[in-house]
Write a protein that holds these residues in place. Sequence first.
Motif, mmCIF file in Angstrom:
data_model
loop_
_atom_site.group_PDB
_atom_site.id
_atom_site.type_symbol
_atom_site.label_atom_id
_atom_site.label_comp_id
_atom_site.label_asym_id
_atom_site.label_seq_id
_atom_site.Cartn_x
_atom_site.Cartn_y
_atom_site.Cartn_z
ATOM 1 N N SER A 37 0.931 -1.231 0.043
ATOM 2 C CA SER A 37 0.013 0.085 -0.043
ATOM 3 C C SER A 37 0.898 1.281 0.257
ATOM 4 C CB SER A 37 -0.849 0.124 1.137
ATOM 5 O OG SER A 37 -0.420 -0.020 2.324
ATOM 6 N N SER A 38 2.125 1.492 0.194
ATOM 7 C CA SER A 38 2.942 2.280 0.186
ATOM 8 C C SER A 38 3.535 2.642 -1.144
ATOM 9 C CB SER A 38 4.122 2.154 1.255
ATOM 10 O OG SER A 38 4.851 1.099 0.822
ATOM 11 N N VAL A 39 3.005 1.633 -2.147
ATOM 12 C CA VAL A 39 3.738 2.019 -3.507
ATOM 13 C C VAL A 39 2.504 2.266 -4.210
ATOM 14 C CG1 VAL A 39 4.677 0.682 -5.586
ATOM 15 C CG2 VAL A 39 5.460 0.034 -3.159
ATOM 16 N N THR A 40 2.776 3.387 -4.907
ATOM 17 C CA THR A 40 1.529 3.883 -5.658
ATOM 18 C C THR A 40 1.646 3.477 -6.992
ATOM 19 O OG1 THR A 40 1.556 6.126 -4.655
ATOM 20 C CG2 THR A 40 0.453 5.988 -6.903
ATOM 21 N N ASN A 41 0.557 2.852 -7.736
ATOM 22 C CA ASN A 41 0.234 2.171 -8.726
ATOM 23 C C ASN A 41 0.645 3.160 -10.060
ATOM 24 O OD1 ASN A 41 -1.256 1.429 -11.187
ATOM 25 N ND2 ASN A 41 -1.344 -0.621 -10.036
ATOM 26 N N GLY A 42 1.474 2.736 -11.018
ATOM 27 C CA GLY A 42 1.636 3.662 -12.126
ATOM 28 C C GLY A 42 0.618 3.908 -13.272
ATOM 29 N N LYS A 43 -0.557 2.867 -13.071
ATOM 30 C CA LYS A 43 -1.448 3.069 -13.854
ATOM 31 C C LYS A 43 -2.698 3.977 -13.295
ATOM 32 C CE LYS A 43 -1.220 -1.121 -16.498
ATOM 33 N NZ LYS A 43 -1.807 -2.600 -16.665
ATOM 34 N N ALA A 44 -2.723 4.065 -12.130
ATOM 35 C CA ALA A 44 -3.232 5.144 -11.510
ATOM 36 C C ALA A 44 -3.149 6.487 -11.513
ATOM 37 C CB ALA A 44 -3.496 4.787 -9.743
ATOM 38 N N VAL A 45 -1.464 6.786 -11.661
ATOM 39 C CA VAL A 45 -1.132 7.953 -11.775
ATOM 40 C C VAL A 45 -1.494 8.420 -13.411
ATOM 41 C CG1 VAL A 45 1.019 9.386 -11.875
ATOM 42 C CG2 VAL A 45 0.682 7.732 -10.309
ATOM 43 N N ALA A 46 -1.259 7.395 -14.234
ATOM 44 C CA ALA A 46 -1.559 7.619 -15.720
ATOM 45 C C ALA A 46 -2.888 7.887 -15.982
ATOM 46 C CB ALA A 46 -1.040 6.368 -16.624
ATOM 47 N N THR A 47 -4.040 7.216 -15.131
ATOM 48 C CA THR A 47 -5.156 7.670 -15.280
ATOM 49 C C THR A 47 -5.548 9.134 -14.790
ATOM 50 O OG1 THR A 47 -5.859 5.209 -14.711
ATOM 51 C CG2 THR A 47 -7.601 6.891 -14.438
ATOM 52 N N LEU A 48 -4.825 9.555 -13.692
ATOM 53 C CA LEU A 48 -5.081 10.722 -13.440
ATOM 54 C C LEU A 48 -4.684 11.941 -14.354
ATOM 55 C CD1 LEU A 48 -5.843 12.831 -11.169
ATOM 56 C CD2 LEU A 48 -3.617 12.794 -10.217
ATOM 57 N N ILE A 49 -3.488 11.558 -15.005
ATOM 58 C CA ILE A 49 -2.902 12.625 -16.046
ATOM 59 C C ILE A 49 -3.748 12.499 -16.976
ATOM 60 C CG2 ILE A 49 -0.725 12.824 -17.617
ATOM 61 C CD1 ILE A 49 0.832 11.547 -15.079
ATOM 62 N N GLU B 215 -5.314 -4.231 -11.121
ATOM 63 C CA GLU B 215 -4.141 -4.326 -10.939
ATOM 64 C C GLU B 215 -3.760 -4.043 -9.163
ATOM 65 O OE1 GLU B 215 0.001 -2.038 -12.233
ATOM 66 O OE2 GLU B 215 -0.833 -3.172 -13.781
ATOM 67 N N MET B 216 -4.305 -2.884 -8.814
ATOM 68 C CA MET B 216 -4.280 -2.697 -7.431
ATOM 69 C C MET B 216 -5.068 -3.833 -6.405
ATOM 70 S SD MET B 216 -4.729 1.457 -7.208
ATOM 71 C CE MET B 216 -5.963 1.663 -8.147
ATOM 72 N N ALA B 217 -6.080 -4.079 -7.008
ATOM 73 C CA ALA B 217 -6.589 -5.322 -6.051
ATOM 74 C C ALA B 217 -5.694 -6.728 -6.267
ATOM 75 C CB ALA B 217 -7.872 -5.676 -6.692
ATOM 76 N N TRP B 218 -4.935 -6.696 -7.265
ATOM 77 C CA TRP B 218 -4.030 -8.137 -7.410
ATOM 78 C C TRP B 218 -2.878 -7.942 -6.757
ATOM 79 C CZ3 TRP B 218 -4.748 -12.918 -8.567
ATOM 80 C CH2 TRP B 218 -3.609 -13.552 -8.997
ATOM 81 N N THR B 219 -2.150 -6.779 -6.729
ATOM 82 C CA THR B 219 -0.862 -6.362 -6.266
ATOM 83 C C THR B 219 -0.963 -5.927 -4.996
ATOM 84 O OG1 THR B 219 -0.559 -4.409 -7.311
ATOM 85 C CG2 THR B 219 0.180 -6.180 -8.367
ATOM 86 N N GLY B 220 -1.838 -5.357 -4.425
ATOM 87 C CA GLY B 220 -1.988 -4.663 -3.107
ATOM 88 C C GLY B 220 -1.488 -3.070 -3.143
ATOM 89 N N GLU B 221 -1.187 -2.525 -4.386
ATOM 90 C CA GLU B 221 -0.641 -1.139 -4.416
ATOM 91 C C GLU B 221 -1.558 -0.265 -3.912
ATOM 92 O OE1 GLU B 221 2.812 -2.095 -7.618
ATOM 93 O OE2 GLU B 221 0.728 -1.324 -8.331
ATOM 94 N N GLY B 222 -1.099 0.835 -3.781
ATOM 95 C CA GLY B 222 -2.040 1.925 -3.412
ATOM 96 C C GLY B 222 -2.442 2.829 -4.652
ATOM 97 N N GLY B 223 -2.991 3.953 -4.362
ATOM 98 C CA GLY B 223 -3.309 4.850 -5.574
ATOM 99 C C GLY B 223 -4.683 4.997 -6.011
ATOM 100 N N ARG B 224 -5.601 4.230 -5.202
ATOM 101 C CA ARG B 224 -7.066 4.226 -5.673
ATOM 102 C C ARG B 224 -7.576 5.615 -5.708
ATOM 103 N NH1 ARG B 224 -10.777 0.237 -6.424
ATOM 104 N NH2 ARG B 224 -12.948 0.786 -6.116
ATOM 105 N N GLY B 225 -7.384 6.530 -4.989
ATOM 106 C CA GLY B 225 -7.680 7.897 -4.746
ATOM 107 C C GLY B 225 -7.604 8.682 -6.039
ATOM 108 N N LYS B 226 -6.011 8.389 -6.563
ATOM 109 C CA LYS B 226 -5.907 8.837 -7.828
ATOM 110 C C LYS B 226 -6.484 8.235 -8.929
ATOM 111 C CE LYS B 226 -0.855 10.202 -6.534
ATOM 112 N NZ LYS B 226 -0.391 9.505 -5.252
ATOM 113 N N ALA B 227 -6.683 6.941 -8.870
ATOM 114 C CA ALA B 227 -7.578 6.438 -10.059
ATOM 115 C C ALA B 227 -8.750 6.930 -9.960
ATOM 116 C CB ALA B 227 -7.303 5.132 -9.941
ATOM 117 N N THR B 228 -9.523 7.281 -9.062
ATOM 118 C CA THR B 228 -10.744 7.579 -8.930
ATOM 119 C C THR B 228 -10.834 9.255 -9.320
ATOM 120 O OG1 THR B 228 -11.214 6.021 -7.090
ATOM 121 C CG2 THR B 228 -12.925 7.916 -7.347
ATOM 122 N N ALA B 229 -9.946 10.058 -8.861
ATOM 123 C CA ALA B 229 -9.854 11.171 -9.575
ATOM 124 C C ALA B 229 -9.631 11.208 -10.997
ATOM 125 C CB ALA B 229 -8.799 11.924 -8.741
ATOM 126 N N GLY B 230 -8.928 10.476 -11.473
ATOM 127 C CA GLY B 230 -8.626 10.310 -13.026
ATOM 128 C C GLY B 230 -9.954 9.873 -13.644
#
Length: 105
Positions: A10-22, A65-80
Amino acid sequence: MVDNTPPDNSSVTNGKAVATLIVGLLSIPLPFFGLFFDVFSYVLPFFGIAIGIFGIVLYGKAVNEMAWTGEGGRGKATAGLIFSIAGIFIQLFMIMGVIIFRSTF
Protein backbone atom coordinates in the motif's frame (compact mmCIF):
# COMPACT_ATOMS: atom_id res chain seq x y z
CA MET A 1 -1.35 -24.37 2.26
CA VAL A 2 -1.22 -21.65 -0.40
CA ASP A 3 -1.88 -18.07 0.65
CA ASN A 4 -3.73 -16.25 -2.15
CA THR A 5 -3.98 -12.90 -0.39
CA PRO A 6 -2.16 -10.09 -2.20
CA PRO A 7 0.96 -8.66 -0.58
CA ASP A 8 0.69 -5.38 1.32
CA ASN A 9 2.25 -2.86 -1.05
CA SER A 10 0.00 0.00 0.00
CA SER A 11 2.96 2.36 0.32
CA VAL A 12 3.70 1.91 -3.41
CA THR A 13 1.51 3.91 -5.79
CA ASN A 14 0.30 2.13 -8.88
CA GLY A 15 1.69 3.61 -12.09
CA LYS A 16 -1.54 3.11 -14.00
CA ALA A 17 -3.40 5.05 -11.32
CA VAL A 18 -1.08 8.01 -11.85
CA ALA A 19 -1.46 7.65 -15.63
CA THR A 20 -5.25 7.65 -15.20
CA LEU A 21 -5.04 10.92 -13.29
CA ILE A 22 -2.79 12.51 -15.93
CA VAL A 23 -4.95 11.34 -18.84
CA GLY A 24 -8.09 12.53 -17.07
CA LEU A 25 -6.57 15.95 -16.47
CA LEU A 26 -5.46 16.21 -20.10
CA SER A 27 -8.93 15.40 -21.40
CA ILE A 28 -10.45 18.55 -19.87
CA PRO A 29 -8.55 21.52 -21.40
CA LEU A 30 -8.00 19.93 -24.80
CA PRO A 31 -11.08 21.28 -26.63
CA PHE A 32 -10.35 24.84 -25.54
CA PHE A 33 -7.23 24.86 -27.71
CA GLY A 34 -9.57 24.53 -30.68
CA LEU A 35 -11.04 27.91 -29.81
CA PHE A 36 -7.70 29.56 -30.55
CA PHE A 37 -6.86 27.59 -33.68
CA ASP A 38 -9.75 27.50 -36.12
CA VAL A 39 -8.32 24.56 -38.03
CA PHE A 40 -8.50 22.28 -34.98
CA SER A 41 -11.91 23.36 -33.69
CA TYR A 42 -13.57 20.30 -35.23
CA VAL A 43 -10.85 17.76 -34.50
CA LEU A 44 -9.76 18.42 -30.90
CA PRO A 45 -13.07 17.66 -29.15
CA PHE A 46 -13.20 14.22 -30.79
CA PHE A 47 -9.60 13.63 -29.78
CA GLY A 48 -10.52 14.69 -26.24
CA ILE A 49 -13.38 12.18 -26.18
CA ALA A 50 -10.93 9.45 -27.21
CA ILE A 51 -8.56 10.50 -24.42
CA GLY A 52 -11.46 10.46 -21.91
CA ILE A 53 -12.47 6.96 -22.97
CA PHE A 54 -8.85 5.86 -22.69
CA GLY A 55 -8.80 7.27 -19.15
CA ILE A 56 -11.88 5.25 -18.21
CA VAL A 57 -10.35 2.05 -19.61
CA LEU A 58 -7.08 2.80 -17.84
CA TYR A 59 -9.00 3.26 -14.58
CA GLY A 60 -10.43 -0.25 -14.89
CA LYS A 61 -7.01 -1.72 -15.52
CA ALA A 62 -5.49 0.23 -12.62
CA VAL A 63 -8.16 -0.88 -10.14
CA ASN A 64 -7.77 -4.52 -11.18
CA GLU A 65 -4.00 -4.31 -10.88
CA MET A 66 -4.24 -2.63 -7.47
CA ALA A 67 -6.58 -5.35 -6.24
CA TRP A 68 -4.15 -8.00 -7.45
CA THR A 69 -0.88 -6.47 -6.22
CA GLY A 70 -2.10 -4.58 -3.16
CA GLU A 71 -0.59 -1.30 -4.34
CA GLY A 72 -2.02 2.06 -3.36
CA GLY A 73 -3.30 4.89 -5.50
CA ARG A 74 -7.02 4.20 -5.59
CA GLY A 75 -7.78 7.86 -4.87
CA LYS A 76 -5.66 8.99 -7.81
CA ALA A 77 -7.38 6.49 -10.07
CA THR A 78 -10.82 7.62 -8.90
CA ALA A 79 -9.90 11.27 -9.46
CA GLY A 80 -8.69 10.35 -12.95
CA LEU A 81 -12.00 8.61 -13.64
CA ILE A 82 -13.96 11.68 -12.53
CA PHE A 83 -11.79 13.98 -14.65
CA SER A 84 -12.14 11.66 -17.66
CA ILE A 85 -15.93 11.62 -17.38
CA ALA A 86 -16.02 15.39 -16.92
CA GLY A 87 -13.72 15.78 -19.91
CA ILE A 88 -16.03 13.71 -22.10
CA PHE A 89 -19.03 15.85 -21.12
CA ILE A 90 -17.08 19.04 -21.77
CA GLN A 91 -16.06 17.72 -25.20
CA LEU A 92 -19.67 16.92 -26.07
CA PHE A 93 -20.77 20.42 -25.08
CA MET A 94 -17.95 21.90 -27.13
CA ILE A 95 -18.97 19.85 -30.18
CA MET A 96 -22.57 21.04 -29.80
CA GLY A 97 -21.36 24.62 -29.39
CA VAL A 98 -19.18 24.48 -32.48
CA ILE A 99 -22.02 22.99 -34.53
CA ILE A 100 -24.49 25.65 -33.34
CA PHE A 101 -21.99 28.48 -33.84
CA ARG A 102 -20.94 27.33 -37.31
CA SER A 103 -24.52 26.80 -38.45
CA THR A 104 -25.59 30.34 -37.52
CA PHE A 105 -22.80 32.06 -39.48
